[in-house]
Design an enzyme around this catalytic site. Structure first.
Site, PDB file in Angstrom:
ATOM      1  N   SER A  24       0.835  -1.195   0.000  1.00 48.48           N
ATOM      2  CA  SER A  24       0.000   0.000   0.000  1.00 48.48           C
ATOM      3  C   SER A  24       0.875   1.253   0.000  1.00 48.48           C
ATOM      4  O   SER A  24       1.731   1.410  -0.864  1.00 48.48           O
ATOM      5  CB  SER A  24      -0.964  -0.048   1.194  1.00 48.48           C
ATOM      6  OG  SER A  24      -2.022   0.866   1.039  1.00 48.48           O
ATOM      7  N   ASP A 145      -9.670  -4.781  -5.638  1.00 46.74           N
ATOM      8  CA  ASP A 145      -9.113  -4.079  -4.484  1.00 46.74           C
ATOM      9  C   ASP A 145      -9.949  -2.829  -4.260  1.00 46.74           C
ATOM     10  O   ASP A 145     -10.003  -1.943  -5.116  1.00 46.74           O
ATOM     11  CB  ASP A 145      -7.648  -3.721  -4.778  1.00 46.74           C
ATOM     12  CG  ASP A 145      -6.927  -3.105  -3.595  1.00 46.74           C
ATOM     13  OD1 ASP A 145      -7.588  -2.449  -2.761  1.00 46.74           O
ATOM     14  OD2 ASP A 145      -5.697  -3.243  -3.511  1.00 46.74           O
ATOM     15  N   HIS A 179      -7.493  -5.786  -0.397  1.00 47.82           N
ATOM     16  CA  HIS A 179      -6.309  -4.934  -0.443  1.00 47.82           C
ATOM     17  C   HIS A 179      -5.143  -5.601   0.288  1.00 47.82           C
ATOM     18  O   HIS A 179      -4.038  -5.088   0.283  1.00 47.82           O
ATOM     19  CB  HIS A 179      -6.637  -3.583   0.206  1.00 47.82           C
ATOM     20  CG  HIS A 179      -5.557  -2.556   0.094  1.00 47.82           C
ATOM     21  ND1 HIS A 179      -5.046  -2.136  -1.119  1.00 47.82           N
ATOM     22  CD2 HIS A 179      -4.872  -1.857   1.049  1.00 47.82           C
ATOM     23  CE1 HIS A 179      -4.105  -1.223  -0.916  1.00 47.82           C
ATOM     24  NE2 HIS A 179      -3.976  -1.038   0.395  1.00 47.82           N
TER      25      HIS A 179
END
Length: 200
Positions: A24, A145, A179
């Protein structure tokens, strides 16, 4: 600032030529740090990374500005109520055990810290960094996601054309609606990372 801290930590540990795996926001932190100190990085593995989370003209980031403002407002108003709902959204409703694990970790943050971090992440725009990245990169992304749609991975691959001596970034898509592939598809995630390490 996060990139500066990463460089300082790597220097303190005496690391050079590392394979950096960033999930991320950490993926972009690694990209930024690699520009300042290319000697520290031999390969960047960017998992669910995104240079911008807010939609823009011709760019699908995943959120409209109003959605981001509402999310930040919810954190500020009632962090305790927001945390489990956010965990379910980003991890995926099909993975209740992983949702519970992430929600527990999230709840340990101080609300003010969570707000500052989320504001910094969700409102950032570091798309201009990507063309300057030279270290070899592999993008690892899930098919669905909720935070960074697959379109972000395709955008990053296009913009990272100059990495690896002009060979461009490699890309791997994991079949998961999350995610957090490390939580929702751990065996596949480990297989992908092992393959990157063996064949880089």
């Amino acid at each position: 600032d996060f990139a500066d801290e990463l460089v300082a930590l790597m220097d303190e540990l005496g690391l050079r030529g590392t394979v950096f795996l960033g999930h991320s926001m950490a993926g972009m932190i690694g990209c930024i740090a690699s520009l300042a100190r290319p000697d520290l990085f031999s390969h960047l593995v960017l998992v669910g990374a995104s240079p911008r989370y807010i939609n823009d003209d011709g760019y699908e980031g995943g959120f409209d500005r109003g959605e981001v403002d509402a999310m930040l407002g919810a954190i500020e108003t009632d962090f305790t109520e927001w945390a489990p709902l956010f965990a379910e959204t980003v991890v995926g409703v099909d993975h209740p055990a992983a949702v519970a694990k992430f929600a527990k970790q999230l709840a340990m943050m101080r609300p003010g810290t969570a707000l500052r971090v989320m504001r910094a992440v969700l409102t950032c725009d570091v798309r201009d960094v990507l063309p300057d990245v030279k270290a070899p990169c592999t993008i690892v992304h899930c098919t669905q996601d909720a935070v960074a749609p697959l379109a972000v991975a395709r955008y990053m691959q296009h913009r990272l054309a100059g990495c690896a001596g002009g060979g461009g970034a490699a890309s791997v898509v994991i079949q998961s609606s999350s995610h957090f592939p490390q939580l929702t598809a751990p065996k596949e995630f480990v297989r992908v990372i092992e393959a990157i390490l063996l064949h880089r």
